[in-house]
Design a protein around this motif. Structure first.
Motif, PDB file in Angstrom:
ATOM      1  N   ASN A 131     -40.488 -15.432 -28.363  1.00  0.00           N
ATOM      2  CA  ASN A 131     -40.088 -16.596 -28.790  1.00  0.00           C
ATOM      3  C   ASN A 131     -41.050 -17.402 -29.597  1.00  0.00           C
ATOM      4  O   ASN A 131     -41.428 -18.390 -29.591  1.00  0.00           O
ATOM      5  CB  ASN A 131     -39.590 -17.352 -27.584  1.00  0.00           C
ATOM      6  CG  ASN A 131     -38.131 -16.817 -26.883  1.00  0.00           C
ATOM      7  OD1 ASN A 131     -37.321 -16.986 -27.766  1.00  0.00           O
ATOM      8  ND2 ASN A 131     -38.284 -16.634 -25.615  1.00  0.00           N
ATOM      9  N   VAL A 132     -41.716 -16.622 -30.447  1.00  0.00           N
ATOM     10  CA  VAL A 132     -42.837 -17.089 -31.505  1.00  0.00           C
ATOM     11  C   VAL A 132     -42.066 -18.033 -32.414  1.00  0.00           C
ATOM     12  O   VAL A 132     -41.170 -17.297 -32.885  1.00  0.00           O
ATOM     13  CB  VAL A 132     -43.581 -16.127 -31.916  1.00  0.00           C
ATOM     14  CG1 VAL A 132     -44.424 -16.549 -33.163  1.00  0.00           C
ATOM     15  CG2 VAL A 132     -44.706 -15.410 -31.013  1.00  0.00           C
ATOM     16  N   SER A 133     -42.386 -19.183 -32.445  1.00  0.00           N
ATOM     17  CA  SER A 133     -41.932 -19.855 -33.613  1.00  0.00           C
ATOM     18  C   SER A 133     -42.786 -21.049 -34.001  1.00  0.00           C
ATOM     19  O   SER A 133     -43.292 -21.647 -33.226  1.00  0.00           O
ATOM     20  CB  SER A 133     -40.668 -20.713 -32.829  1.00  0.00           C
ATOM     21  OG  SER A 133     -40.156 -21.792 -33.546  1.00  0.00           O
ATOM     22  N   GLN A 134     -43.092 -21.202 -35.392  1.00  0.00           N
ATOM     23  CA  GLN A 134     -43.735 -22.097 -35.870  1.00  0.00           C
ATOM     24  C   GLN A 134     -43.230 -23.726 -35.479  1.00  0.00           C
ATOM     25  O   GLN A 134     -44.051 -24.624 -35.207  1.00  0.00           O
ATOM     26  CB  GLN A 134     -43.959 -22.094 -37.323  1.00  0.00           C
ATOM     27  CG  GLN A 134     -44.743 -23.250 -37.950  1.00  0.00           C
ATOM     28  CD  GLN A 134     -45.072 -23.085 -39.286  1.00  0.00           C
ATOM     29  OE1 GLN A 134     -44.949 -21.840 -40.024  1.00  0.00           O
ATOM     30  NE2 GLN A 134     -45.670 -24.029 -40.189  1.00  0.00           N
ATOM     31  N   ALA A 135     -41.860 -23.750 -35.656  1.00  0.00           N
ATOM     32  CA  ALA A 135     -41.250 -25.040 -35.281  1.00  0.00           C
ATOM     33  C   ALA A 135     -41.470 -25.438 -33.855  1.00  0.00           C
ATOM     34  O   ALA A 135     -41.675 -26.783 -33.465  1.00  0.00           O
ATOM     35  CB  ALA A 135     -39.534 -25.061 -35.537  1.00  0.00           C
ATOM     36  N   SER A 136     -41.481 -24.485 -32.915  1.00  0.00           N
ATOM     37  CA  SER A 136     -41.852 -24.640 -31.494  1.00  0.00           C
ATOM     38  C   SER A 136     -43.237 -25.224 -31.487  1.00  0.00           C
ATOM     39  O   SER A 136     -43.401 -26.055 -30.607  1.00  0.00           O
ATOM     40  CB  SER A 136     -41.278 -23.585 -30.607  1.00  0.00           C
ATOM     41  OG  SER A 136     -41.634 -23.677 -29.311  1.00  0.00           O
ATOM     42  N   GLY A 144     -48.359 -25.947 -36.037  1.00  0.00           N
ATOM     43  CA  GLY A 144     -47.680 -24.569 -35.755  1.00  0.00           C
ATOM     44  C   GLY A 144     -48.121 -23.463 -36.722  1.00  0.00           C
ATOM     45  O   GLY A 144     -47.585 -22.369 -36.494  1.00  0.00           O
ATOM     46  N   THR A 194     -45.318 -11.396 -33.076  1.00  0.00           N
ATOM     47  CA  THR A 194     -44.147 -12.152 -33.759  1.00  0.00           C
ATOM     48  C   THR A 194     -43.058 -11.845 -32.936  1.00  0.00           C
ATOM     49  O   THR A 194     -41.834 -12.039 -33.213  1.00  0.00           O
ATOM     50  CB  THR A 194     -43.661 -11.430 -35.102  1.00  0.00           C
ATOM     51  OG1 THR A 194     -43.777 -10.021 -35.005  1.00  0.00           O
ATOM     52  CG2 THR A 194     -45.105 -11.688 -36.036  1.00  0.00           C
ATOM     53  N   ASP A 195     -43.066 -11.108 -31.741  1.00  0.00           N
ATOM     54  CA  ASP A 195     -41.786 -10.882 -30.926  1.00  0.00           C
ATOM     55  C   ASP A 195     -41.736 -11.934 -29.818  1.00  0.00           C
ATOM     56  O   ASP A 195     -42.138 -13.074 -30.171  1.00  0.00           O
ATOM     57  CB  ASP A 195     -42.096  -9.472 -30.210  1.00  0.00           C
ATOM     58  CG  ASP A 195     -43.207  -9.602 -29.234  1.00  0.00           C
ATOM     59  OD1 ASP A 195     -44.331  -9.954 -29.748  1.00  0.00           O
ATOM     60  OD2 ASP A 195     -43.231  -9.257 -28.060  1.00  0.00           O
ATOM     61  N   LYS A 229     -43.631 -16.958 -25.192  1.00  0.00           N
ATOM     62  CA  LYS A 229     -44.359 -17.972 -26.386  1.00  0.00           C
ATOM     63  C   LYS A 229     -45.795 -17.623 -26.503  1.00  0.00           C
ATOM     64  O   LYS A 229     -46.439 -18.277 -26.390  1.00  0.00           O
ATOM     65  CB  LYS A 229     -43.914 -19.318 -26.110  1.00  0.00           C
ATOM     66  CG  LYS A 229     -42.590 -20.022 -26.107  1.00  0.00           C
ATOM     67  CD  LYS A 229     -42.572 -21.294 -26.068  1.00  0.00           C
ATOM     68  CE  LYS A 229     -40.929 -21.926 -25.652  1.00  0.00           C
ATOM     69  NZ  LYS A 229     -40.963 -23.545 -25.769  1.00  0.00           N
ATOM     70  N   ASP A 286     -47.197 -17.457 -29.270  1.00  0.00           N
ATOM     71  CA  ASP A 286     -48.096 -18.506 -30.150  1.00  0.00           C
ATOM     72  C   ASP A 286     -48.821 -19.380 -29.303  1.00  0.00           C
ATOM     73  O   ASP A 286     -49.886 -19.806 -29.379  1.00  0.00           O
ATOM     74  CB  ASP A 286     -47.314 -19.008 -31.142  1.00  0.00           C
ATOM     75  CG  ASP A 286     -45.983 -19.414 -30.521  1.00  0.00           C
ATOM     76  OD1 ASP A 286     -45.643 -19.324 -29.374  1.00  0.00           O
ATOM     77  OD2 ASP A 286     -45.128 -20.127 -31.655  1.00  0.00           O
ATOM     78  N   ARG A 343     -49.901 -20.551 -37.194  1.00  0.00           N
ATOM     79  CA  ARG A 343     -50.742 -19.552 -36.352  1.00  0.00           C
ATOM     80  C   ARG A 343     -51.734 -18.605 -37.339  1.00  0.00           C
ATOM     81  O   ARG A 343     -52.840 -18.407 -36.862  1.00  0.00           O
ATOM     82  CB  ARG A 343     -49.658 -18.243 -35.972  1.00  0.00           C
ATOM     83  CG  ARG A 343     -49.009 -18.802 -34.849  1.00  0.00           C
ATOM     84  CD  ARG A 343     -48.327 -17.865 -34.244  1.00  0.00           C
ATOM     85  NE  ARG A 343     -47.199 -17.280 -35.486  1.00  0.00           N
ATOM     86  CZ  ARG A 343     -47.180 -15.809 -35.617  1.00  0.00           C
ATOM     87  NH1 ARG A 343     -48.171 -15.029 -35.411  1.00  0.00           N
ATOM     88  NH2 ARG A 343     -46.308 -15.368 -36.801  1.00  0.00           N
TER      89      ARG A 343
END
Length: 507
Positions: A181-186, A196, A178-179, A114, A116, A198
């Motif tokens: 488990n990058v996720s805005q929702a997470s 979220g 962006t590879d 993760k 992010d 970035r």
């Protein structure tokens, strides 16, 4: 006897085995056994705000955002409370509230890819390292989180500044990935500031780099072009402001530290210096449209402020000249849960850690020092406009003020005092530590901070030995109780250590 001993041991083993199985099946699923980033992030964000607010109560007196209602207050005199942790919350937050929690967040983020979350962790820590060293000077860097240590060596401020740059650049690398488990929702699960996003965290990191690069403006190594570049990549509008949210009503612990329900500013009063920046005395007779927002008139309609060390001579119930609180109400009329407060002093007001207006003023100063007055003027005016918008000034009043004699209209008329005084106003009540950085860089010069008068030699705290404050002593309960030998290497045990100029303001 031998058989009894063996049976006892076997019974003990069976009991232990049963306990282990019992514990295995009775883990509370509501309380995670492994710290995850989304759980760690919200309290760390809150502590960033609380640390600044807690300690700003004291440093706000150094820079005369506010003063005490009663005379001869220690901090009004640019002193400190010996044997106390007052003004030690930035230290505590950095090494304890963040500290190991940052590493837990990084470990979790790395294991789960993760990036992010790891970028956010590094961004917050870069900001915290910067703030802590600007506040205290030399601090503990290399040995800070080594286990089983009871004595820690201090490192130079120059080393800390370099580490901030490295950490900030590492944060940018992670935040741009962006590879995995990058996720805005997470990220949004724990990110109460930017939801979220970035791209906004990236802008925040460039803001940290802008501060870092601009704070050494007195040195030959200062690079105004680098500062300008960082600003151009940083916050682009008030929508990018780094705001820590708080909640009004219910649990007061969730309310803004400066709000009326928490009553942490009850004896604090606006200063005459602050009032003078708004009532026209400094800015060519122009009354600032923020006057009734940043300050409050006494019952007789006159705006007054305390002179540091002198208090409010009219501080009595029924006196129409009495200076109100920062909540816009007289002290005896403030009611927790009922008094609404005002500006950043409301229970539910978010607390800004970094704002677009500040970035524009940093850019304006760097351009001014570079000699590009046209760029400086544009950024300076943008900074004022953003600050007026942030304060909630009406559009017509904003336009009138921007066109007035209070604001430089031509590049040839712009002075460094114009930039720094407007930055001071933009940061009233929330950017106090950054303002203190600025005032120290200019050594409290009245040619820059028009109307600012430090306490006289006779009024200064006795331990100052006639000198004004330039740093805050390290936190008492960790350093002066456990780490005095390390402090000695930098003269930290001297009674006037808080008057020693830090590295960042030196040439």
């Amino acid at each position: 006897m031998k058989r009894l001993t063996i049976l006892t041991l076997l019974l003990g083993l069976l009991t232990l085995s049963s306990c282990e199985k019992y514990l295995d099946i009775n883990r509370d699923p509501s309380n995670p056994q492994i710290a995850e980033g989304y759980v760690l992030l919200p309290p760390m964000l809150a502590n960033l705000a609380f640390a600044e607010q807690f300690d700003s109560r004291f440093i706000g007196k150094y820079i005369q955002n506010w003063g005490e209602a009663t005379a001869n207050d220690t901090w009004d005199r640019m002193g400190y409370n010996a044997g106390s942790d007052n003004a030690g919350n930035i230290w505590r937050t950095h090494y304890w509230n963040l500290g190991a929690n940052i590493q837990l967040m990084l470990d979790d983020a790395t294991a789960k890819q993760k990036w992010d979350y790891s970028g956010v962790a590094k961004a917050m820590f870069a900001w915290s390292w910067q703030t802590t060293t600007d506040y205290h000077g030399e601090i503990i860097l290399k040995e800070a989180f080594e286990p089983n240590r009871y004595v820690f060596d201090y490192d130079t401020q120059e080393e800390v500044y370099a580490y901030v740059q490295k950490l900030a650049n590492d944060a940018l690398t992670d935040l741009n990935r962006t590879d995995g488990n990058v996720s805005q929702a997470s990220l949004a699960r724990g990110d109460l500031t930017y939801g979220g996003d970035r791209s906004k965290w990236i802008k925040f990191v460039y803001g940290v780099l802008a501060r870092n690069a601009n704070h050494i403006s007195n040195k030959s190594t200062y690079k105004p072009d680098a500062v300008i570049d960082f600003c151009n990549k940083s916050l682009a509008s008030n929508a990018d402001n780094f705001n820590v949210p708080f909640t009004a009503g219910g649990n007061s612990a969730l309310a803004n530290f400066f709000g009326p329900s928490r009553s942490n500013l009850g004896t604090y009063r606006q200063t005459d210096f602050l009032v003078s920046l708004l009532d026209g005395r400094v800015f060519k007779g122009v009354v600032d449209p923020r006057q009734s927002i940043l300050t409050t008139a006494s019952p007789d309609g006159v705006y007054r402020g305390v002179t540091p060390t002198q208090g409010d001579p009219n501080n009595l119930n029924g006196n129409t000249k009495r200076i109100p609180t920062f909540w816009g109400e007289l002290p005896n009329l403030v009611v927790a849960g009922t008094t609404p407060g005002k500006y950043v002093y409301k229970d539910g007001a978010p607390f800004p850690i970094l704002t677009y207006s500040e970035i524009q003023f940093i850019k304006a100063e760097a351009a001014f020092i570079k000699g590009d007055k046209a760029m400086a003027l544009t950024a300076y005016q943008a900074g004022i406009g953003a600050a007026l918008d942030y304060a909630g000034v009406a559009a017509a009043d904003k336009a009138k003020y921007l066109a007035s004699a209070a604001v430089a209209q031509a590049a040839s008329d712009l002075k460094i005092s114009d930039i720094m005084l407007q930055k001071y106003l933009a940061l009233v009540g929330h950017g106090i530590i950054e303002t203190w950085v600025d005032m120290r860089r200019y050594r409290y010069a009245p040619t820059v901070y028009t109307g600012f008068t430090p306490p006289s030699t006779e009024q200064l705290f006795p331990d100052n030995n006639g000198k004004i404050a330039y740093r805050v002593r390290p936190r008492y309960n960790s350093e002066y109780v456990w780490n005095r030998a390390s402090l000695d290497k930098y003269g930290g045990n001297a009674l006037d250590y808080h008057t020693v100029e830090p590295w960042f303001i030196q040439k």
